[in-house]
Design an enzyme around this catalytic site. Structure first.
Site, PDB file in Angstrom:
ATOM      1  N   HIS A 176      26.313  58.076  46.614  1.00  0.00           N
ATOM      2  CA  HIS A 176      26.539  59.515  46.602  1.00  0.00           C
ATOM      3  C   HIS A 176      25.895  60.154  45.368  1.00  0.00           C
ATOM      4  CE1 HIS A 176      29.786  58.133  49.269  1.00  0.00           C
ATOM      5  NE2 HIS A 176      29.698  59.322  49.829  1.00  0.00           N
ATOM      6  N   ASP A 247      22.911  58.165  57.133  1.00  0.00           N
ATOM      7  CA  ASP A 247      24.018  58.629  56.303  1.00  0.00           C
ATOM      8  C   ASP A 247      23.641  60.040  55.836  1.00  0.00           C
ATOM      9  OD1 ASP A 247      26.383  58.701  54.878  1.00  0.00           O
ATOM     10  OD2 ASP A 247      26.062  56.798  53.856  1.00  0.00           O
TER      11      ASP A 247
END
Length: 347
Positions: A176, A247
């Protein structure tokens, strides 16, 4: 129907949200904690989303359990994946994992939500992004417990998404926030991949989400943007014929593929069927512009999202009156209590 799944702003749709959901390049929506206040609000939001588009959009959420569960109050707390095998013998762990898969799927379906991105198939608990989201560090134990959760989700009528191919569990960095690099030798990475290979061979995975991780022993691109990983390995060698999600393309781990539009193009070229773009509206708009340009060259229209829609019909009231839900939920609540004690005594 196009390849892009997007987020929406808050507890109700904005005018911009409504306009975006009418775009034929949008395949669906992913919901977050900011989209949930209580059950009545969630039901109203889902109805808004359904009425905003002429096609049936795929409504999805990261609701796997443990620290990654977007809806809390009013929903059963799903124990973290690590808890099943850590606190029980293998047969008990499998039974509880089935309960978890069934309960999480049925509760979402009761609100007309099609898909939770689960289960996590990464091995080990050291990675900052994974931690307790992993079932186990041993591939065989993780495979058996994950398989049981998948069976529970399937029994409820929900499709499954294995993530993060070929394995995110042995990098410390959080994708992230940065692009992790797994410097291990080929044999160790292939060991991580075994759980995916086994579940593909079992025909248990309906979709797979690759990692924003680079594996230099094989390739210099993140798996999410690598034709080697998605076409050569996943499609040709492992014979996976389900859906491949990217993702979230707004994650920092995807930044090595360029700006948002370039990331989308790279993911599609690598073999992704559906793209996630969340938490950066300008990035999402740039991706839509890119997809519109690509669509003029060759059609991106895909029905991939349609095979992930659920056909189960049940209301929340009907669900909570069932003895099956009550029994499985009680099992999970007891496991949560055990896990809380375990976690507090081990820190």
């Amino acid at each position: 129907m196009g390849p892009l799944l997007i987020d929406v702003d808050g507890l109700a749709l904005t005018e911009e949200d409504k306009k975006l959901l009418q775009n034929p390049l949008i395949a669906g929506v992913i919901l977050f904690s900011r989209n949930y206040q209580d059950q009545a609000q969630l039901m109203a939001l889902i109805k808004q989303i359904r009425s905003a588009s002429s096609q049936r959009l795929l409504i999805s959420v990261d609701h796997e359990g443990g620290r990654v569960q977007r809806f809390r109050e009013g929903f059963t707390a799903i124990p973290p994946a690590q808890s099943f095998a850590a606190l029980n013998n293998l047969e008990q762990a499998k039974s509880l994992a089935f309960d978890a898969g069934w309960v999480l799927a049925m509760e979402l379906i009761a609100f007309d939500i099609d898909l939770s991105y689960a289960p996590v198939l990464d091995l080990g608990h050291d990675c900052l992004a994974i931690g307790t989201r992993s079932f186990h560090q041993d591939v065989d134990i993780a495979y058996q417990v994950a398989s049981a959760m998948i069976d529970g989700m399937h029994a409820a009528g929900m499709k499954t998404t294995g993530k993060h191919f070929p394995g995110h569990g042995h990098v410390i960095a959080d994708s992230h926030k940065e692009t992790p690099v797994d410097h291990r030798e080929k044999s160790l990475i292939e060991l991580d991949m075994q759980i995916f290979a086994k579940l593909i061979a079992d025909k248990k995975l309906d979709a797979i989400m690759p990692a924003h991780v680079i594996y230099p022993a094989f390739n210099n691109k993140p798996a999410s943007g690598s034709p080697y990983w998605l076409k050569t390995v996943l499609r040709e060698q492992l014979h996976f014929d389900g859906v491949i999600f990217s993702d979230d393309l707004s994650m920092e781990g995807a930044s090595v593929m360029g700006n948002h539009a370039e990331r989308a193009q790279a993911a599609l070229a690598a073999g992704c069927d559906l793209l996630l773009a969340c938490n950066n509206r300008q990035g999402t708009l740039a991706i839509l512009d890119q997809l519109a340009a690509l669509d003029k060259i060759h059609s991106l229209t895909s029905d991939k999202a349609k095979c992930l829609l659920t056909n189960t019909k049940i209301t929340y009231v009907e669900l909570t009156k069932s003895s099956e839900w009550q029994h499985r939920r009680d099992n999970l609540l007891k496991l949560n209590e055990k896990w809380t004690e375990y976690a507090s005594s081990n820190h």
